[in-house]
Design a protein around this motif. Structure first.
Motif, mmCIF file in Angstrom:
data_model
loop_
_atom_site.group_PDB
_atom_site.id
_atom_site.type_symbol
_atom_site.label_atom_id
_atom_site.label_comp_id
_atom_site.label_asym_id
_atom_site.label_seq_id
_atom_site.Cartn_x
_atom_site.Cartn_y
_atom_site.Cartn_z
ATOM 1 N N PRO B 120 0.841 -1.221 0.000
ATOM 2 C CA PRO B 120 0.000 0.000 0.000
ATOM 3 C C PRO B 120 0.869 1.262 0.000
ATOM 4 N N LEU B 121 1.500 1.542 -1.122
ATOM 5 C CA LEU B 121 2.507 2.610 -1.194
ATOM 6 C C LEU B 121 1.936 3.963 -0.788
ATOM 7 N N ARG B 122 0.793 4.281 -1.366
ATOM 8 C CA ARG B 122 0.225 5.609 -1.137
ATOM 9 C C ARG B 122 -0.247 5.751 0.316
ATOM 10 N N ASP B 123 -0.889 4.727 0.800
ATOM 11 C CA ASP B 123 -1.389 4.793 2.179
ATOM 12 C C ASP B 123 -0.254 4.989 3.176
ATOM 13 N N ILE B 124 0.828 4.262 2.949
ATOM 14 C CA ILE B 124 1.982 4.421 3.847
ATOM 15 C C ILE B 124 2.554 5.834 3.720
ATOM 16 N N ALA B 125 2.717 6.287 2.470
ATOM 17 C CA ALA B 125 3.321 7.605 2.236
ATOM 18 C C ALA B 125 2.502 8.713 2.895
ATOM 19 N N LEU B 126 1.185 8.602 2.784
ATOM 20 C CA LEU B 126 0.315 9.663 3.319
ATOM 21 C C LEU B 126 0.427 9.821 4.831
ATOM 22 N N LYS B 127 0.887 8.783 5.490
ATOM 23 C CA LYS B 127 1.097 8.896 6.934
ATOM 24 C C LYS B 127 2.187 9.915 7.256
ATOM 25 N N TYR B 128 3.073 10.132 6.281
ATOM 26 C CA TYR B 128 4.232 10.998 6.537
ATOM 27 C C TYR B 128 4.122 12.361 5.886
ATOM 28 N N LYS B 135 5.679 8.142 -2.152
ATOM 29 C CA LYS B 135 5.336 6.729 -2.342
ATOM 30 C C LYS B 135 6.455 5.979 -3.076
ATOM 31 N N ASN B 136 7.236 6.729 -3.868
ATOM 32 C CA ASN B 136 8.383 6.092 -4.541
ATOM 33 C C ASN B 136 9.398 5.606 -3.512
ATOM 34 N N THR B 137 9.602 6.419 -2.491
ATOM 35 C CA THR B 137 10.552 6.045 -1.438
ATOM 36 C C THR B 137 10.076 4.781 -0.729
ATOM 37 N N VAL B 138 8.760 4.716 -0.500
ATOM 38 C CA VAL B 138 8.199 3.523 0.130
ATOM 39 C C VAL B 138 8.480 2.304 -0.755
ATOM 40 N N LEU B 171 11.969 12.054 7.160
ATOM 41 C CA LEU B 171 10.635 11.662 6.706
ATOM 42 C C LEU B 171 10.723 10.551 5.655
ATOM 43 N N ASN B 172 11.658 10.730 4.737
ATOM 44 C CA ASN B 172 11.854 9.729 3.692
ATOM 45 C C ASN B 172 12.388 8.425 4.273
ATOM 46 N N VAL B 173 13.303 8.551 5.219
ATOM 47 C CA VAL B 173 13.866 7.352 5.841
ATOM 48 C C VAL B 173 12.755 6.555 6.530
ATOM 49 N N ASN B 174 11.896 7.274 7.249
ATOM 50 C CA ASN B 174 10.823 6.589 7.980
ATOM 51 C C ASN B 174 9.815 5.929 7.038
ATOM 52 N N ALA B 175 9.470 6.638 5.981
ATOM 53 C CA ALA B 175 8.528 6.078 5.006
ATOM 54 C C ALA B 175 9.140 4.843 4.338
ATOM 55 N N ALA B 176 10.431 4.948 4.000
ATOM 56 C CA ALA B 176 11.126 3.827 3.364
ATOM 57 C C ALA B 176 11.155 2.626 4.297
ATOM 58 N N LYS B 177 11.374 2.903 5.579
ATOM 59 C CA LYS B 177 11.464 1.820 6.560
ATOM 60 C C LYS B 177 10.134 1.061 6.639
ATOM 61 N N GLU B 178 9.048 1.826 6.545
ATOM 62 C CA GLU B 178 7.750 1.162 6.622
ATOM 63 C C GLU B 178 7.494 0.301 5.379
ATOM 64 N N GLY B 179 7.947 0.796 4.223
ATOM 65 C CA GLY B 179 7.852 -0.017 2.993
ATOM 66 C C GLY B 179 8.700 -1.274 3.126
ATOM 67 N N TYR B 180 9.879 -1.091 3.680
ATOM 68 C CA TYR B 180 10.809 -2.197 3.900
ATOM 69 C C TYR B 180 10.176 -3.250 4.817
ATOM 70 N N ASP B 181 9.642 -2.781 5.936
ATOM 71 C CA ASP B 181 9.036 -3.701 6.912
ATOM 72 C C ASP B 181 7.807 -4.400 6.323
ATOM 73 N N TYR B 182 7.030 -3.636 5.548
ATOM 74 C CA TYR B 182 5.826 -4.235 4.967
ATOM 75 C C TYR B 182 6.212 -5.417 4.093
ATOM 76 N N PHE B 183 7.261 -5.218 3.297
ATOM 77 C CA PHE B 183 7.687 -6.300 2.410
ATOM 78 C C PHE B 183 8.162 -7.504 3.225
#
Lengths: 282, 586
Positions: B120-128, B135-138, B171-183
């Motif tokens: 859920p790239l956009r949903d995660i990104a919107l949190k930040y 969402k690309n960073t995610v 902000l980007n680091v945190n969003a990326a981390k959530e994408g990382y963890d989701y995967f």
């Protein structure tokens, strides 16, 4: 002035207006005590553009219409040089117009003199950008139908900071104008009424002696006054103004640019690249 | 470890390239070799483009065939890159995992070669943040996870890229981390990439030419914007202050080349550059440099023509233009770097050649070479600026164009005492005085032509030996020039692995051709010339120079060669019936 005499004798036709310009440029350089090795003459292609050979300085005889960018490249590389561009009206007002406009606008510190004889001489007499309407030339046997180019208005509009007109029949004034142009810090432009005894039988010495006058007491900082004078032209006495039309202090490109304003690149050693610089890479 | 190929697909304006460059940097900063590919159109918003990164512990020489991980930023990208009949100029369809926004993209074509990994790239990104590019960073975070790379390696690069904006970086680091963890929580590592502690540098070809210029003592660059040459201009503009480079965008290319000639004449190393269309305007200036013997370096970055052609695509169609530019018969040197390391090295060489021989020297690039990123293989910053023969002040009877054995005469620059002379676009004598104005002197004309031409004879005698690749006992020979080198070498590696004796001649000093090439053309079953154009411009040059029969493989769809398609073509040529190859002198 002798020190500026080139090893090659001019090959212009007897009575050519270019002789006066050669004298004016040589005299101006000499009177300003500029050493021949510090002067560069760049030229285009045409009768007038053969000048660099006839003068003892550094000469660069380049391409038709392209003498201004060559001159600017030289000046930007080595600001200690006095750089003079010299060419004809065909050269500068046809193919060279975009360079003339943009380098005038940039206010690069060079002097540009145009021998304006209203005709293509070296290609034997075709209409040029400044040929008057109605004039019969080799390629306009029924008379020229294209309005002439107004170099002074064009260069004023571009933003040149020094705009003048000389006359080959008035060497004294032409020399004074040339001296002021060289001294001026910025783009200096001189259009010279230059008789061509071979291909322009109409606007010769007699015509200009009758019609020209010297601007006196004009406000050289008034753009609109200069522009108005630049529109004057006719066949009656006192109808063609000569002299300095416009002269203002304006920032030179070289002063505004962060790199050039730090000093002569010619005298500056190039940057020495180190391993640290490579961190710019990915 | 095998290589891994990641592709990011999306519309222009989606941040495809920026995301690609962050990923490229992540691999490079972690000790891996990279080679990328940028597929884009001439528009600012919309359309479809993509960026591909190939990475490995071993040297990677091209963008590669195959595709392991796809980041699809929209539905179109997902469908395009998973389609077996993909029509993207030789790029392979996905046979691996697809990372995409499973909330936004729900209706897509399913392909059995693909493991779909919605995040859920956009949903995660919107949190930040509301920035849509986040969402690309995610997605990049998820990608890093799919390759089994530790998150910190990636976070450091994000901080480096967004460094100046501390808050945005975090902000980007945190969003990326959530994408990382989701995967990590939902899928497993697809292909493990092992990072290595070693220093690697990767660069675009444009930047490499820029750095090469600076290393060569270049102080000015004059140009007019045109893709794909603009990247060099941009490099100098960005770094003008730091490296004290004067960069000027002139009113046209004619002005650029003439100003560059003026500056070199005055003694400051200066380069000009353009793409084929802009270079066409410079043509007359090329002859001016040759006639007045003013050193000049011209960077020419090719794109498909004629005319405006394909502004954002690649081709090698300008060889004839560059070797033929300018009226008359005069010497010039044309270099054609085969990879990005070479682009750096040959730019340095170009300046010394131009100054030694006082003539125009060209660096031929193309969009692929100019814009893709590749690891630099070795960089030697040592450089001796050789300005060639110079006259001493007040030298007696100075002849600017003295007729010497080598054809090289001493230069003098304005400001030098007692050496005033004329340099002329008209034919001239040894002093620089025109020979045609009053009495044309036919003898002097001949001597002047010969003098200029002798310089190129001297160059040929001193040119470095032609590059070869796995030439030993080769029955088959590939001849290539410029940016096709990486693909050709990979095909040769593969065919050698299949016991086919094949090697390559790699021409990077393309004009004049090195006579030593002849030695490699003997006793070959086939000579196959590979070029990124239709008519085989090098092929014709080789034929006329060495009187040989050749086979030709050309690609002119606007894309660079991919190794697998090139391998197929070369195998096709090898398996065709052949005629005996003739070489001049046999």
């Amino acid at each position: 002035m002798e020190s500026y005499k080139g090893k090659v004798a001019p090959d212009w036709c007897p009575g050519c207006g270019n002789f006066a310009q050669l004298r004016a440029i040589s005299a101006a350089l000499a009177e300003l005590n500029i050493e021949p090795e510090n002067a560069v003459i760049t030229s285009g292609i045409g009768c007038s553009s053969n000048m660099p050979e006839f003068i003892n300085a550094y000469g660069y005889h380049g391409l038709h219409g392209r003498l201004v960018p060559v001159a600017a490249g030289i000046k930007w590389a080595n600001p200690d040089l006095t750089v003079i561009g010299y060419g004809g009206d065909g050269d500068g007002y046809f193919e060279g117009t975009q360079h003339l406009y943009h380098f005038a606008k940039r206010n690069v510190d060079i002097t540009y003199m145009v021998s304006d004889n209203q005709v293509f001489g070296l290609t034997t007499g075709q209409a040029s950008p400044t040929t008057p309407i109605g004039r019969k030339t080799k390629n306009t046997p029924d008379g020229n139908i294209e309005p002439p180019f107004n170099p002074l208005q064009y260069v004023l509009t571009a933003g040149a900071s020094f705009v003048a007109r000389g006359f080959s029949g008035d060497i004294k004034t032409l020399t004074e104008i040339t001296k002021e142009a060289i001294k001026h810090k910025g783009f200096s432009f001189i259009d010279v009424l230059s008789p061509c005894p071979t291909y322009n039988k109409f606007n010769g010495y007699d015509f200009y002696r009758k019609t020209f006058y010297r601007l006196e007491n004009n406000n050289k900082e008034d753009f609109y006054e200069a522009y108005k004078h630049a529109s004057e032209w006719g066949d009656q006495p006192h109808s063609i103004p000569t002299g300095i039309f416009y002269e203002v202090n304006k920032t030179r490109y070289e002063d505004a640019d962060e790199v050039l304003s730090k000093g002569s690149l010619k005298k500056t050693a190039p940057y020495k690249l180190t391993e640290d610089d490579l961190t710019e890479f990915y | 470890m095998d290589d891994v190929i990641v592709r990011i697909g999306g519309a222009a304006g989606d941040g495809v390239q920026s995301a690609g460059l962050i990923l490229t940097k992540t691999f490079s900063r972690n000790g891996l070799y990279v080679s990328t590919y940028n597929y884009y159109q001439s528009l600012i918003r919309g359309g479809q483009g993509w960026y591909q990164i190939r990475t490995s512990e071993e040297v990677v020489k091209n963008q590669g065939s195959g595709l392991d991980v796809l980041i699809a930023l929209n539905e179109d990208a997902l469908n395009r890159h998973t389609d077996e009949n993909i029509n993207e100029g030789g790029a392979s369809p996905l046979s691996g995992i697809a990372i995409f926004d499973g909330v936004m993209i729900t209706n897509y074509n399913k392909n059995s070669n693909v493991k779909y990994c919605p995040v859920p790239l956009r949903d995660i990104a919107l949190k930040y943040d509301k920035n849509p590019l986040l969402k690309n960073t995610v997605a990049l975070g998820a990608t890093i996870a799919s390759l089994g790379v530790g998150f910190n390696a990636f976070a450091n690069v994000i901080r480096e890229v967004f460094g100046k904006k501390g808050k945005i970086a975090e902000l980007n680091v945190n969003a990326a981390k959530e994408g990382y963890d989701y995967f990590m929580d939902n899928y497993s590592v697809y292909k493990k990439v092992k990072t290595i502690k070693r220093k690697m540098y990767a660069s675009t070809g444009g930047d490499a030419v820029g750095f090469g210029g600076i290393n060569a003592g270049m102080q000015m660059y004059f140009a007019y914007p045109m893709t794909p040459a603009s990247s060099v201009m941009q490099f100098f503009s960005t770094h003008a202050k730091k490296y004290n480079i004067f960069v000027k965008v002139t009113e046209d290319e004619i002005s650029a080349i003439n100003a560059a000639i003026g500056a070199n004449y005055a003694g400051v190393r200066t380069m000009t550059g353009s793409s084929g269309g802009g270079f066409a305007l410079m043509t007359e200036g090329v002859g001016l440099s040759a006639m007045t013997e003013v050193p000049l370096v011209v960077y020419e970055a090719q794109r498909p023509g004629p005319s405006t052609g394909l502004p954002t695509k690649t081709e090698q169609g300008d060889l004839n233009q560059v070797i033929g530019a300018g009226q008359g018969d005069f010497p010039r040197i044309v270099l054609a770097p085969g990879n990005i390391t070479d682009a750096f090295n040959l730019t340095k060489e170009a300046f010394n050649l131009a100054y030694k021989y006082q003539l125009p020297v060209f660096i031929m690039s193309d969009l692929y070479l100019a814009e893709h990123v590749e690891t630099l293989l070795n960089i030697d910053l040592d450089y001796i600026m050789d300005n060639g023969l110079m006259a001493k002040d007040n030298e007696e009877n100075y002849k600017r164009y003295e007729f010497t054995d080598s054809g090289i005469s001493k230069r003098a620059v304005p400001g030098q005492k007692g050496l005033m002379h004329n340099e002329d676009s008209d034919e001239h004598d040894e002093y620089g005085n025109v020979v045609s104005d009053q009495v044309t002197d036919p003898k002097i004309r001949m001597l002047s032509v010969e003098k200029r031409m002798r310089k190129i004879e001297d160059y040929i005698k001193n040119m470095p030996p032609t590059r070869t690749y796995k030439i030993e006992e080769a029955d088959y020979l590939v001849v290539q020039w410029g940016s096709t080198r990486g693909a050709v070498e990979e095909v040769i590696d593969k065919l050698r692995g299949e016991d086919i004796k094949i090697g390559a001649v790699e021409i990077d000093h393309i004009f004049p051709l090195n006579p030593d090439i002849k030695n490699y053309l003997k006793n070959k079953k086939r000579i196959i010339v590979v070029e990124n154009n239709y008519s085989g411009q090098l092929n014709k040059l080789l034929k006329s120079e060495f009187l040989i029969n050749t086979d030709f493989i050309g690609k002119y769809d606007g894309e660079a060669f991919y190794p697998d398609e090139l391998k197929n073509s070369i195998e096709g040529k090898i398996n065709e019936k052949y005629e005996k190859i003739k070489i001049r002198g046999e």
